[in-house]
Motif scaffolding. Sequence first.
Motif, PDB file in Angstrom:
ATOM      1  N   SER A   1     -42.284 -57.159 -91.998  1.00 29.95           N
ATOM      2  CA  SER A   1     -42.558 -58.466 -92.608  1.00 29.95           C
ATOM      3  C   SER A   1     -42.694 -58.359 -94.123  1.00 29.95           C
ATOM      4  CB  SER A   1     -43.840 -59.060 -92.010  1.00 29.95           C
ATOM      5  OG  SER A   1     -43.696 -59.290 -90.624  1.00 29.95           O
TER       6      SER A   1
ATOM      7  N   GLN B   1     -39.289 -57.625 -95.878  1.00 29.47           N
ATOM      8  CA  GLN B   1     -38.404 -58.787 -95.931  1.00 29.47           C
ATOM      9  C   GLN B   1     -38.778 -59.701 -97.092  1.00 29.47           C
ATOM     10  OE1 GLN B   1     -38.855 -60.402 -91.984  1.00 29.47           O
ATOM     11  NE2 GLN B   1     -37.332 -59.025 -91.079  1.00 29.47           N
TER      12      GLN B   1
ATOM     13  N   ALA C   1     -47.281 -65.257 -97.157  1.00 25.34           N
ATOM     14  CA  ALA C   1     -46.440 -65.779 -96.077  1.00 25.34           C
ATOM     15  C   ALA C   1     -45.952 -64.658 -95.174  1.00 25.34           C
ATOM     16  CB  ALA C   1     -45.251 -66.529 -96.665  1.00 25.34           C
ATOM     17  N   ALA C   2     -45.635 -63.486 -95.756  1.00 20.22           N
ATOM     18  CA  ALA C   2     -45.182 -62.343 -94.962  1.00 20.22           C
ATOM     19  C   ALA C   2     -46.279 -61.863 -94.022  1.00 20.22           C
ATOM     20  CB  ALA C   2     -44.742 -61.208 -95.881  1.00 20.22           C
TER      21      ALA C   2
ATOM     22  N   GLY D   1     -48.704 -63.705 -92.969  1.00 21.82           N
ATOM     23  CA  GLY D   1     -48.855 -64.763 -91.980  1.00 21.82           C
ATOM     24  C   GLY D   1     -47.865 -64.613 -90.834  1.00 21.82           C
ATOM     25  N   ARG D   2     -46.627 -64.220 -91.145  1.00 26.41           N
ATOM     26  CA  ARG D   2     -45.627 -64.000 -90.090  1.00 26.41           C
ATOM     27  C   ARG D   2     -46.011 -62.815 -89.205  1.00 26.41           C
ATOM     28  NH1 ARG D   2     -42.194 -65.360 -94.444  1.00 26.41           N
ATOM     29  NH2 ARG D   2     -41.795 -63.177 -94.930  1.00 26.41           N
ATOM     30  N   TYR D   3     -46.552 -61.789 -89.838  1.00 28.06           N
ATOM     31  CA  TYR D   3     -47.029 -60.632 -89.071  1.00 28.06           C
ATOM     32  C   TYR D   3     -48.114 -61.044 -88.078  1.00 28.06           C
ATOM     33  CZ  TYR D   3     -50.621 -56.986 -88.489  1.00 28.06           C
ATOM     34  OH  TYR D   3     -51.606 -56.166 -87.983  1.00 28.06           O
TER      35      TYR D   3
ATOM     36  N   GLN E   1     -48.751 -64.008 -86.903  1.00 27.06           N
ATOM     37  CA  GLN E   1     -48.188 -64.917 -85.902  1.00 27.06           C
ATOM     38  C   GLN E   1     -47.429 -64.146 -84.820  1.00 27.06           C
ATOM     39  OE1 GLN E   1     -45.258 -67.654 -87.455  1.00 27.06           O
ATOM     40  NE2 GLN E   1     -45.639 -69.141 -85.821  1.00 27.06           N
ATOM     41  N   GLU E   2     -46.709 -63.107 -85.213  1.00 28.19           N
ATOM     42  CA  GLU E   2     -45.944 -62.332 -84.235  1.00 28.19           C
ATOM     43  C   GLU E   2     -46.843 -61.471 -83.362  1.00 28.19           C
ATOM     44  OE1 GLU E   2     -42.373 -58.948 -84.110  1.00 28.19           O
ATOM     45  OE2 GLU E   2     -42.653 -60.191 -85.894  1.00 28.19           O
TER      46      GLU E   2
END
Length: 411
Positions: A325, A328, A351-352, A354-356, A358-359
């Motif tokens: 994440s 990217q 945001a990166a 946050g994606r981590y 969330q996953e």
Amino acid sequence: MEDVHGVVILGGGIGGLATALALHRKGIDSLVLEKSETLRADGIAISIHANGWRALDSLGVGTELRELAIRITEEQLVWPQQNKSILAPIRKELRCLRRKDLVETLAKNLPAGAIRFGCYIVAIDTPDSRSHGAVLTTVGGSTMKAKVLIGCDGANSVVAKFLGLSRPSQLPCLVILGLTTYPKGHPFGSEYLHLLGKGFAFGQLPITENIVHFYMNLSIPSTGPVSDCDDPYTTKDSSRGEDYALRKLQECQCPAEIAEKMQRSDPESLKILTRIWYRPPWRLLLGRFRRGTVTVAGDAMHVMGPFNGQGGAAALEDAVVLARSLSQAMPNGVDANAEMTGHGLDEKLSAAIGRYVQERRPRVVRLSLESFVVGTLLGAKSLVKKLVCRAIMAVLGTRSRFHENFDCGRL
């Protein structure tokens, strides 16, 4: 000069070292702060199922570690009191590693200077109201700044406290871990032996042709034989735990050879866990695992009981997903000297992360639920509680217990 870093990882255990290595593979520099003066290569062993080996392969150390542990190909489930047993093949990869081998392998694949030992962080604060990141204060009063802070500092994580996560809960269980050495070779082949009795579970996994790892999970009464201690993981008087375990084995009419294995184990390897920390699944579902560019991974995020053998593998998965994440969002790394505000850097990093989160959240919630249910069942006294636990386990399914097919993806 002010001590400023791009990515700081708190804790040099499995999760911290794996995260640092994952970032290194993606070309992102990081600094691991470890409070011990040397590498913490203590601990006993860790079982790694297929999902964990996929993560280790992504980290580039899978092949090296496979040379240190034989593949386990069969599992024998035994219910001594019912005189019942089942022998089943293990089709996906399962190996048991000494924790020392795993930690040392992760550490030696990091660049020189990636770990700073003897650095005990006691407080975390935000640099100011306009920017993300964190200011870390050591026990000696010195400070440093981190644009990204990742807490891999275990159940009593100072980073988790900064995020507002509640203190982990405890299960009324006693866990005994150890290694037994057979200089002339052991007779167990590549079989994972698992005994299930009333109030106890015993497991035995071969590591090499000469070394066998065993564990025993026991339910304990509220007035158990082991007193509190400063260390949240081990008792200061391991003999008391061992004596209790041996008495429990006799009460449960466990086969005599199990007690013999415990008594002949390597004394320096015997470890008695008197407090089993865990974050309940509902807290993982609702917990706040990110604050700006600060987050947690490994036990700091999802400490769980050892009942499904996935705690270590989950930390390895965290490392892969988090590094992916961040890379990217910042393919050229995190520049410690870049301004956090005005260039969108903080927003990209936040945001990166946050994606981590969330996953990883659905994955760790399920792992935690499974471990919590098995641990609760181990100490359950009422029939209703036992039936509820078994119903949940039936819904989860037996395959989920081993998580053979889960893939956290490539770096």
